[in-house]
Design a protein around this motif. Structure first.
Motif, short mmCIF file in Angstrom:
data_model
loop_
_atom_site.label_atom_id
_atom_site.label_comp_id
_atom_site.label_asym_id
_atom_site.label_seq_id
_atom_site.Cartn_x
_atom_site.Cartn_y
_atom_site.Cartn_z
N TYR A 29 0.76 -1.37 -0.13
CA TYR A 29 0.40 0.01 -0.34
C TYR A 29 0.94 1.17 -0.30
O TYR A 29 2.07 1.08 0.67
CB TYR A 29 -0.66 -0.15 1.65
N PRO A 30 0.33 2.57 -0.57
CA PRO A 30 1.32 3.76 -0.54
C PRO A 30 0.67 4.31 0.75
O PRO A 30 -0.17 3.65 1.28
CB PRO A 30 0.77 4.49 -1.81
N VAL A 31 1.39 5.21 1.32
CA VAL A 31 1.25 5.93 2.17
C VAL A 31 0.62 7.27 1.62
O VAL A 31 1.31 8.30 1.34
CB VAL A 31 2.47 6.10 3.49
N GLN A 32 -0.90 7.47 2.02
CA GLN A 32 -1.33 8.89 1.73
C GLN A 32 -0.82 10.05 2.69
O GLN A 32 -1.14 9.32 3.97
CB GLN A 32 -2.68 9.01 1.19
N LEU A 33 -1.38 11.40 2.14
CA LEU A 33 -0.54 12.29 3.36
C LEU A 33 -1.35 12.24 4.06
O LEU A 33 -1.47 12.52 5.48
CB LEU A 33 -0.73 13.62 2.55
N ALA A 34 -3.14 12.41 4.15
CA ALA A 34 -4.01 12.35 4.82
C ALA A 34 -4.18 11.41 5.62
O ALA A 34 -4.42 11.39 6.96
CB ALA A 34 -5.64 12.17 4.10
N TYR A 35 -3.77 10.22 5.67
CA TYR A 35 -3.37 9.19 6.37
C TYR A 35 -2.47 8.84 7.18
O TYR A 35 -1.78 7.53 7.90
CB TYR A 35 -4.04 8.15 6.04
N ARG A 36 -1.46 9.56 7.22
CA ARG A 36 0.33 9.20 7.40
C ARG A 36 -0.25 8.89 9.05
O ARG A 36 0.80 7.96 10.19
CB ARG A 36 1.39 9.94 7.21
N ASP A 37 -0.89 9.50 9.57
CA ASP A 37 -0.47 9.59 10.96
C ASP A 37 -1.55 8.30 12.20
O ASP A 37 -1.74 8.40 12.78
CB ASP A 37 -1.05 10.76 11.17
N LYS A 38 -1.74 7.81 11.22
CA LYS A 38 -2.74 6.33 10.80
C LYS A 38 -1.80 5.20 11.16
O LYS A 38 -2.28 4.32 11.25
CB LYS A 38 -3.79 6.13 10.39
N VAL A 39 -0.37 5.74 11.12
CA VAL A 39 1.05 4.38 10.44
C VAL A 39 1.92 4.54 12.05
O VAL A 39 2.34 5.80 12.16
CB VAL A 39 1.65 4.91 8.94
N HIS A 40 2.24 3.56 12.41
CA HIS A 40 2.33 3.43 14.28
C HIS A 40 3.48 2.43 14.14
O HIS A 40 3.56 1.71 13.90
CB HIS A 40 1.12 3.88 15.37
#
Length: 351
Positions: A224-235
């Motif tokens: 999966y790519p990491v979209q800017l809007a969802y990067r705070d969902k990566v921990h």
């Protein structure tokens, strides 16, 4: 030393707990051997393992019900372990399976850790040496090697690791390049991850990852790519400051990040596990990546089209001058992998 046990006609187990246990029958004896302090020791496990090629070679002493002054000698294979043609209890069957497992050929990391992780009365350094003796040619094992060096030798002998095993919370033995995915010790692989991480088996059985001779590792992944809007969902999975910083630093440019899925697909209410990487070279479905770290992901996978790729971690992440290659756009990589932007030449950093 273990060659003495592998060459011996008989190996006799004379343990104080067992020799003071009154012999009754095979099922009770199998459980007694399994829970004895003898079975918790690393070196006795290695000696036990060395007898695997000879049946009826292990003899165990018990207390003789007919003559308490003279120990009773019982054969492990014939008198103690369960046999398919004999009726037995579930406990006897399970105990026999575990004992046979220690004497079976070790062909993968999971089997090695199952044997040695429970050696609760052994020093960590001894367990590393024993692991080397159980997987490598005993005549060539250098016990003076460091733990990382022994780990590399063992993994190169095993050639593969389960995909879930590289999800760990340790600082890798190398910051970049080959072995950058690998913890310093085989016992640092998170053994509980084998059962805790929910593997992604949507495409069938999970294939193991192949360890190359240079220490890089490769296999098939859903990414999966990491979209800017969802990067705070990566921990970050690890709480180690260096690992957390490395992951958060990479996420400052999410367009150059990919997540290699280890667990099942993330949903709004479920967290999946993955490896955060930066692609540095790509050609169709073949992508070479720089290892960043292990992460938990809580954004819904439905917002992305997951794409299968062949990924190699740690190889070719530096150029010919040994300078780290800059990461390239993940969306371009995935477009190529999805057949939308195929080219005759690899998409490389700086090109």
């Amino acid at each position: 030393m273990l060659e003495n046990f592998s060459r011996a006609t008989y190996v006799v187990v004379h343990d104080q707990e067992l020799v003071n246990m009154l012999w009754t029958d095979g099922p009770n004896a199998a459980v007694a051997v399994l829970v004895s302090s003898w079975f918790t020791r690393g070196w006795t496990a290695a000696e036990f393992y060395s007898t695997r090629k000879k049946s009826n070679s292990v003899k165990i002493l018990f207390k003789n019900p007919d003559d308490t002054l003279k120990p009773l000698i019982k054969d492990l294979d014939r008198d103690i372990l369960s046999h398919p043609q004999q009726a037995t209890t579930l406990v006897h069957f399970k105990a026999s399976t575990i004992l046979r497992g220690v004497r079976g050929d070790i062909t993968d990391l999971r089997g090695l850790l199952q044997v040695l992780r429970t050696r609760s009365t052994s020093w960590d350094r001894d367990k590393m040496t024993i692991a080397g003796l159980m997987t490598l040619d005993q005549r060539t094992v250098d016990t003076s090697l460091s733990t990382p060096a022994l780990t590399r030798s063992i993994l190169l002998e095993l050639l593969t690791v389960p995909k879930t095993s590289i999800f760990h919370n340790k600082v890798p033995m190398a910051l970049e390049g080959c072995w950058s995915w690998c913890p310093p010790s085989i016992f640092d692989f998170d053994g509980s991850t084998f059962s805790r991480v929910r593997p992604n088996t949507a495409g069938g059985r999970q294939d193991p990852l192949l360890i190359h001779k240079d220490g890089s590792i490769g296999g098939s992944f859903t990414v999966y790519p990491v979209q800017l809007a969802y990067r705070d969902k990566v921990h970050p999975y690890s709480s180690h400051p260096a690992l957390s910083y490395r992951i958060l630093k990479a996420l400052e440019t999410p367009e150059t990040c990919l997540i290699l899925e280890i667990g099942g697909a993330a949903t709004e209410s479920a967290v999946t596990s993955g490896i955060l990487v930066e692609p540095v070279v790509g050609h169709g479905i073949y992508v070479y990546c720089r290892y960043i770290g292990c992460v938990h992901v809580s954004f819904p996978a439905a917002i992305h089209a997951s794409i299968p790729i062949k990924c190699t971690i740690g190889w070719n992440d530096r150029d010919k001058d040994n300078v780290p290659r800059p990461a390239i756009n993940a969306q371009a990589i995935l477009a190529g992998a999805d057949g939308e932007n195929q080219s005759d030449e690899p998409v490389a950093a700086g090109s």
